[in-house]
Design a protein around this motif. Structure first.
Motif, PDB file in Angstrom:
ATOM      1  N   VAL A  35      -6.356 -10.590   0.168  1.00  0.00           N
ATOM      2  CA  VAL A  35      -6.927  -9.474  -0.586  1.00  0.00           C
ATOM      3  C   VAL A  35      -5.840  -8.760  -1.391  1.00  0.00           C
ATOM      4  O   VAL A  35      -6.012  -8.422  -2.567  1.00  0.00           O
ATOM      5  CB  VAL A  35      -7.626  -8.475   0.368  1.00  0.00           C
ATOM      6  CG1 VAL A  35      -7.909  -7.159  -0.327  1.00  0.00           C
ATOM      7  CG2 VAL A  35      -8.900  -9.074   0.923  1.00  0.00           C
ATOM      8  N   GLN A  36      -4.696  -8.553  -0.739  1.00  0.00           N
ATOM      9  CA  GLN A  36      -3.597  -7.880  -1.412  1.00  0.00           C
ATOM     10  C   GLN A  36      -3.127  -8.679  -2.614  1.00  0.00           C
ATOM     11  O   GLN A  36      -2.915  -8.131  -3.701  1.00  0.00           O
ATOM     12  CB  GLN A  36      -2.443  -7.661  -0.423  1.00  0.00           C
ATOM     13  CG  GLN A  36      -1.248  -6.956  -1.035  1.00  0.00           C
ATOM     14  CD  GLN A  36      -0.255  -6.508   0.021  1.00  0.00           C
ATOM     15  OE1 GLN A  36      -0.525  -5.635   0.825  1.00  0.00           O
ATOM     16  NE2 GLN A  36       0.919  -7.143   0.001  1.00  0.00           N
ATOM     17  N   PHE A  48     -10.294 -15.040  -9.807  1.00  0.00           N
ATOM     18  CA  PHE A  48      -8.944 -15.410  -9.399  1.00  0.00           C
ATOM     19  C   PHE A  48      -8.886 -16.588  -8.460  1.00  0.00           C
ATOM     20  O   PHE A  48      -7.873 -16.858  -7.841  1.00  0.00           O
ATOM     21  CB  PHE A  48      -8.235 -14.216  -8.744  1.00  0.00           C
ATOM     22  CG  PHE A  48      -7.895 -13.132  -9.739  1.00  0.00           C
ATOM     23  CD1 PHE A  48      -8.325 -11.838  -9.535  1.00  0.00           C
ATOM     24  CD2 PHE A  48      -7.158 -13.418 -10.869  1.00  0.00           C
ATOM     25  CE1 PHE A  48      -8.025 -10.839 -10.443  1.00  0.00           C
ATOM     26  CE2 PHE A  48      -6.851 -12.426 -11.793  1.00  0.00           C
ATOM     27  CZ  PHE A  48      -7.291 -11.133 -11.580  1.00  0.00           C
ATOM     28  N   GLU A  52     -10.358  -4.387   0.923  1.00  0.00           N
ATOM     29  CA  GLU A  52      -9.915  -3.944  -0.402  1.00  0.00           C
ATOM     30  C   GLU A  52      -9.610  -2.451  -0.362  1.00  0.00           C
ATOM     31  O   GLU A  52      -8.677  -1.970  -0.992  1.00  0.00           O
ATOM     32  CB  GLU A  52     -10.994  -4.228  -1.444  1.00  0.00           C
ATOM     33  CG  GLU A  52     -11.029  -5.679  -1.903  1.00  0.00           C
ATOM     34  CD  GLU A  52     -11.688  -6.607  -0.893  1.00  0.00           C
ATOM     35  OE1 GLU A  52     -12.277  -6.098   0.084  1.00  0.00           O
ATOM     36  OE2 GLU A  52     -11.613  -7.832  -1.078  1.00  0.00           O
ATOM     37  N   VAL A 101      -6.198  -2.078   1.569  1.00  0.00           N
ATOM     38  CA  VAL A 101      -5.017  -2.353   0.748  1.00  0.00           C
ATOM     39  C   VAL A 101      -4.839  -1.270  -0.309  1.00  0.00           C
ATOM     40  O   VAL A 101      -3.712  -0.916  -0.657  1.00  0.00           O
ATOM     41  CB  VAL A 101      -5.105  -3.750   0.092  1.00  0.00           C
ATOM     42  CG1 VAL A 101      -3.973  -3.961  -0.885  1.00  0.00           C
ATOM     43  CG2 VAL A 101      -5.085  -4.835   1.155  1.00  0.00           C
ATOM     44  N   SER A 102      -5.962  -0.728  -0.806  1.00  0.00           N
ATOM     45  CA  SER A 102      -5.873   0.357  -1.786  1.00  0.00           C
ATOM     46  C   SER A 102      -5.448   1.659  -1.141  1.00  0.00           C
ATOM     47  O   SER A 102      -5.192   2.635  -1.826  1.00  0.00           O
ATOM     48  CB  SER A 102      -7.228   0.559  -2.480  1.00  0.00           C
ATOM     49  OG  SER A 102      -7.587  -0.590  -3.204  1.00  0.00           O
ATOM     50  N   THR A 155       0.831  -1.201   0.000  1.00  0.00           N
ATOM     51  CA  THR A 155       0.000   0.000   0.000  1.00  0.00           C
ATOM     52  C   THR A 155       0.868   1.254   0.000  1.00  0.00           C
ATOM     53  O   THR A 155       0.586   2.224  -0.716  1.00  0.00           O
ATOM     54  CB  THR A 155      -0.931   0.014   1.236  1.00  0.00           C
ATOM     55  OG1 THR A 155      -1.692  -1.185   1.246  1.00  0.00           O
ATOM     56  CG2 THR A 155      -1.867   1.209   1.213  1.00  0.00           C
ATOM     57  N   GLU A 190      -4.794 -10.703  -4.370  1.00  0.00           N
ATOM     58  CA  GLU A 190      -5.823 -10.624  -5.395  1.00  0.00           C
ATOM     59  C   GLU A 190      -5.733  -9.314  -6.175  1.00  0.00           C
ATOM     60  O   GLU A 190      -5.802  -9.290  -7.403  1.00  0.00           O
ATOM     61  CB  GLU A 190      -7.189 -10.702  -4.709  1.00  0.00           C
ATOM     62  CG  GLU A 190      -8.260 -11.323  -5.532  1.00  0.00           C
ATOM     63  CD  GLU A 190      -9.420 -11.726  -4.631  1.00  0.00           C
ATOM     64  OE1 GLU A 190      -9.699 -12.925  -4.573  1.00  0.00           O
ATOM     65  OE2 GLU A 190      -9.987 -10.819  -3.986  1.00  0.00           O
ATOM     66  N   LEU A 191      -5.551  -8.216  -5.444  1.00  0.00           N
ATOM     67  CA  LEU A 191      -5.453  -6.919  -6.106  1.00  0.00           C
ATOM     68  C   LEU A 191      -4.192  -6.837  -6.956  1.00  0.00           C
ATOM     69  O   LEU A 191      -4.185  -6.221  -8.026  1.00  0.00           O
ATOM     70  CB  LEU A 191      -5.503  -5.780  -5.084  1.00  0.00           C
ATOM     71  CG  LEU A 191      -6.889  -5.498  -4.507  1.00  0.00           C
ATOM     72  CD1 LEU A 191      -6.830  -4.453  -3.402  1.00  0.00           C
ATOM     73  CD2 LEU A 191      -7.854  -5.039  -5.600  1.00  0.00           C
ATOM     74  N   ILE A 192      -3.115  -7.477  -6.483  1.00  0.00           N
ATOM     75  CA  ILE A 192      -1.881  -7.504  -7.262  1.00  0.00           C
ATOM     76  C   ILE A 192      -2.117  -8.268  -8.566  1.00  0.00           C
ATOM     77  O   ILE A 192      -1.738  -7.817  -9.650  1.00  0.00           O
ATOM     78  CB  ILE A 192      -0.725  -8.126  -6.445  1.00  0.00           C
ATOM     79  CG1 ILE A 192      -0.279  -7.146  -5.352  1.00  0.00           C
ATOM     80  CG2 ILE A 192       0.457  -8.512  -7.338  1.00  0.00           C
ATOM     81  CD1 ILE A 192       0.715  -7.721  -4.355  1.00  0.00           C
ATOM     82  N   GLU A 193      -2.803  -9.440  -8.442  1.00  0.00           N
ATOM     83  CA  GLU A 193      -3.102 -10.218  -9.647  1.00  0.00           C
ATOM     84  C   GLU A 193      -3.978  -9.435 -10.604  1.00  0.00           C
ATOM     85  O   GLU A 193      -3.813  -9.522 -11.823  1.00  0.00           O
ATOM     86  CB  GLU A 193      -3.847 -11.504  -9.256  1.00  0.00           C
ATOM     87  CG  GLU A 193      -2.946 -12.702  -9.083  1.00  0.00           C
ATOM     88  CD  GLU A 193      -3.736 -13.999  -9.167  1.00  0.00           C
ATOM     89  OE1 GLU A 193      -4.140 -14.510  -8.116  1.00  0.00           O
ATOM     90  OE2 GLU A 193      -3.961 -14.462 -10.300  1.00  0.00           O
ATOM     91  N   TYR A 194      -4.934  -8.696 -10.040  1.00  0.00           N
ATOM     92  CA  TYR A 194      -5.824  -7.902 -10.876  1.00  0.00           C
ATOM     93  C   TYR A 194      -5.035  -6.881 -11.680  1.00  0.00           C
ATOM     94  O   TYR A 194      -5.203  -6.759 -12.891  1.00  0.00           O
ATOM     95  CB  TYR A 194      -6.886  -7.210 -10.012  1.00  0.00           C
ATOM     96  CG  TYR A 194      -7.782  -6.276 -10.790  1.00  0.00           C
ATOM     97  CD1 TYR A 194      -7.824  -4.912 -10.509  1.00  0.00           C
ATOM     98  CD2 TYR A 194      -8.587  -6.749 -11.819  1.00  0.00           C
ATOM     99  CE1 TYR A 194      -8.637  -4.061 -11.226  1.00  0.00           C
ATOM    100  CE2 TYR A 194      -9.406  -5.905 -12.538  1.00  0.00           C
ATOM    101  CZ  TYR A 194      -9.426  -4.552 -12.237  1.00  0.00           C
ATOM    102  OH  TYR A 194     -10.241  -3.705 -12.959  1.00  0.00           O
ATOM    103  N   ALA A 195      -4.129  -6.167 -11.024  1.00  0.00           N
ATOM    104  CA  ALA A 195      -3.313  -5.189 -11.734  1.00  0.00           C
ATOM    105  C   ALA A 195      -2.474  -5.884 -12.805  1.00  0.00           C
ATOM    106  O   ALA A 195      -2.361  -5.411 -13.938  1.00  0.00           O
ATOM    107  CB  ALA A 195      -2.410  -4.431 -10.765  1.00  0.00           C
ATOM    108  N   GLU A 196      -1.875  -7.028 -12.440  1.00  0.00           N
ATOM    109  CA  GLU A 196      -1.016  -7.745 -13.388  1.00  0.00           C
ATOM    110  C   GLU A 196      -1.801  -8.229 -14.601  1.00  0.00           C
ATOM    111  O   GLU A 196      -1.248  -8.349 -15.695  1.00  0.00           O
ATOM    112  CB  GLU A 196      -0.345  -8.938 -12.691  1.00  0.00           C
ATOM    113  CG  GLU A 196       0.717  -8.503 -11.688  1.00  0.00           C
ATOM    114  CD  GLU A 196       1.396  -9.676 -11.019  1.00  0.00           C
ATOM    115  OE1 GLU A 196       0.882 -10.819 -11.144  1.00  0.00           O
ATOM    116  OE2 GLU A 196       2.435  -9.467 -10.378  1.00  0.00           O
ATOM    117  N   ARG A 238       1.380   6.118  -7.313  1.00  0.00           N
ATOM    118  CA  ARG A 238       0.274   6.970  -7.736  1.00  0.00           C
ATOM    119  C   ARG A 238       0.669   8.433  -7.707  1.00  0.00           C
ATOM    120  O   ARG A 238       0.391   9.190  -8.640  1.00  0.00           O
ATOM    121  CB  ARG A 238      -0.912   6.812  -6.782  1.00  0.00           C
ATOM    122  CG  ARG A 238      -1.746   5.599  -6.985  1.00  0.00           C
ATOM    123  CD  ARG A 238      -2.862   5.693  -5.980  1.00  0.00           C
ATOM    124  NE  ARG A 238      -3.507   4.436  -5.730  1.00  0.00           N
ATOM    125  CZ  ARG A 238      -3.936   4.051  -4.548  1.00  0.00           C
ATOM    126  NH1 ARG A 238      -3.737   4.814  -3.488  1.00  0.00           N
ATOM    127  NH2 ARG A 238      -4.550   2.900  -4.418  1.00  0.00           N
TER     128      ARG A 238
END
Lengths: 181, 255
Positions: free
Chosen positions: B45-46, A180, B13, B16-17, A77, B48-54, A84
């Motif tokens: 969760v982290q 996922f 989420e 982590v964001s 984070t 998952e968000l990393i995979e989403y970005a990738e 960003r």
């Protein structure tokens, strides 16, 4: 880009950065650079500036590691925020150079937000992601995750009620989990 | 909120964001320290968000990695002869002293052999070698003085340990209540940005007293301290501050 360090915990990673910084930075690059690169591209849109920003971000992360405060959030984070902020700075400086109209800070923020709400399915990598996430869910998720908008900011930007933003974020997460698993 | 409430609320989420309020970010981080389930869920969760970005598919070229590694200073703190030493001061000083004595011996031996050949040229060369030997001897003496001080009967050795937010830090302080001298070794403190320095404080009757500033990798004599019950290290702007910035406390130890 293979992931070498799959099962390292947050605690172990922070300790490695302290005790063996060279290895620590290697882990940070292996595990996070691809994701962070995609976050940066979502904001600046072009690959070359994005690579510059990724480089600057990692150097900044290295230099400022002593100021990382785990009580404020995870390492990822913290790195996400650095990426960003550098990306938004780049966007603003680019607009200043172009000498566009309406260049007070407020207006350039609105300009960023206008760019952020464009949704171009053809730019997306995997087809699965587009098919898996409804556009309105994805729109909110991307504002929050890539651009760092709070849900209140997203509600203001998209001109939809806060409750709707919350529902859509929630649904985006549920869809993501299915994708996922 | 309890850890379970947080997990089922969908706030992670947002956590982590990094878009929750400072207060909420702090609350969740603090709860996560003591709750394994919450920690694991944050990691999930982290990831998952990393995979989403990738999944957006872009990758930086190899040049970027090379450029980053080139711009990051060398991991090994360069060994500065006069004022710095790596870590706890023990083995490093001994090895240096051994190398210094051996170097002094070798230099002297070469000088003797060369004297047997040509006198004038040798006189010049000998002078240079003598100068180097003197410098090395002075250096050795400086380290001997430091060792003598550290081993003096009156000296108190205090290990400063890391705070909860920075566990694993340590700094060694050597203080003589008799002579008031203070020596410290920066232990494993990480390097700071150019506009900041570490500052050592002696705590006496609850009041912090400035003992001097130092950088990562230093092994130095600092300001004299007459009385103390504890020592602490904080991070300050370069040059130090009049009073400590308590939230940056990196290590502390009681005598």
């Amino acid at each position: 880009m293979g992931k070498k360090y799959k099962n390292i915990t947050e605690e172990e990673l922070v300790a490695t950065l302290r005790d063996d910084p060279g290895k620590g930075i290697d882990i940070l690059y292996e595990n996070y650079s691809k994701a962070l690169f995609n976050v940066i591209i979502q904001i600046v849109k072009e690959k070359d500036p994005a690579e510059e920003i990724l480089h600057d971000a990692y150097v900044k992360i290295w230099k400022n590691f002593s100021s990382y405060d785990k009580s404020k959030g995870t390492l990822y984070t913290w790195m996400l925020n650095i990426c960003r902020n550098l990306s938004i700075d780049k966007l603003r400086s680019r607009e200043f150079k172009k000498g566009s109209q309406n260049q007070s800070i407020e207006n350039s923020v609105n300009y960023d937000r206008a760019m952020a709400t464009e949704f171009k399915p053809e730019h997306i990598g995997l087809k699965e992601v587009v098919d898996g996430l409804k556009p309105e869910f994805k729109e909110v998720l991307d504002l929050v995750y890539f651009h760092g908008y709070t849900q209140a900011d997203a509600s203001e930007e998209l001109k939809i009620p806060l409750g709707t933003v919350k529902t859509r974020t929630r649904n985006a997460i549920i869809e993501l989990r299915k994708l996922f698993k | 909120m309890t850890p379970n409430e947080i997990i089922s609320s969908g706030k992670l989420e947002l956590y982590v964001s990094g878009v929750l309020s400072d207060k909420e970010m702090y609350e969740i981080s603090t709860l996560a320290e003591n709750d394994t389930d919450l920690r694991n869920e944050i990691t999930r969760v982290q990831d998952e968000l990393i995979e989403y970005a990738e999944s957006f598919g872009e990758e930086p070229s190899e040049d970027v990695r090379a450029a980053i590694m080139k711009d990051i200073p060398n991991n090994v703190i360069p060994f500065k002869l006069t004022t710095t030493n790596k870590g706890g001061g023990g083995t490093g000083v001994m090895k240096f002293m051994l190398a210094a004595s051996m170097t002094a011996f070798i230099i002297s031996t070469i000088g003797l052999f060369m004297l047997n050949a040509k006198v004038d040229k040798l006189a010049d060369e000998n002078a240079v070698l003598k100068e180097r030997t003197t410098q090395t001897a002075q250096l050795t003496q400086a380290y001997q003085d430091k060792l003598d001080f550290m081993n003096h009967q009156s000296v108190k050795k205090i290990k400063l340990e890391g705070m909860p937010q920075s566990p694993g830090n340590y700094v060694m302080v050597y203080w003589s209540p008799v002579t008031h001298d203070v020596m410290m070794s920066s232990g494993n403190l990480p390097p700071l940005p150019a506009d900041k320095q570490y500052q050592l404080w002696a705590l006496h009757n609850g009041t912090p007293i400035d003992a001097g500033v130092f950088d990562a990798g230093n092994f130095l004599t600092l300001k004299k301290i007459e009385a103390a019950e504890a020592f602490a290290v904080t991070i300050e702007p370069k040059g130090g501050s009049k009073s400590p910035t308590m939230i940056t406390m990196s290590a502390m130890g009681k005598i």
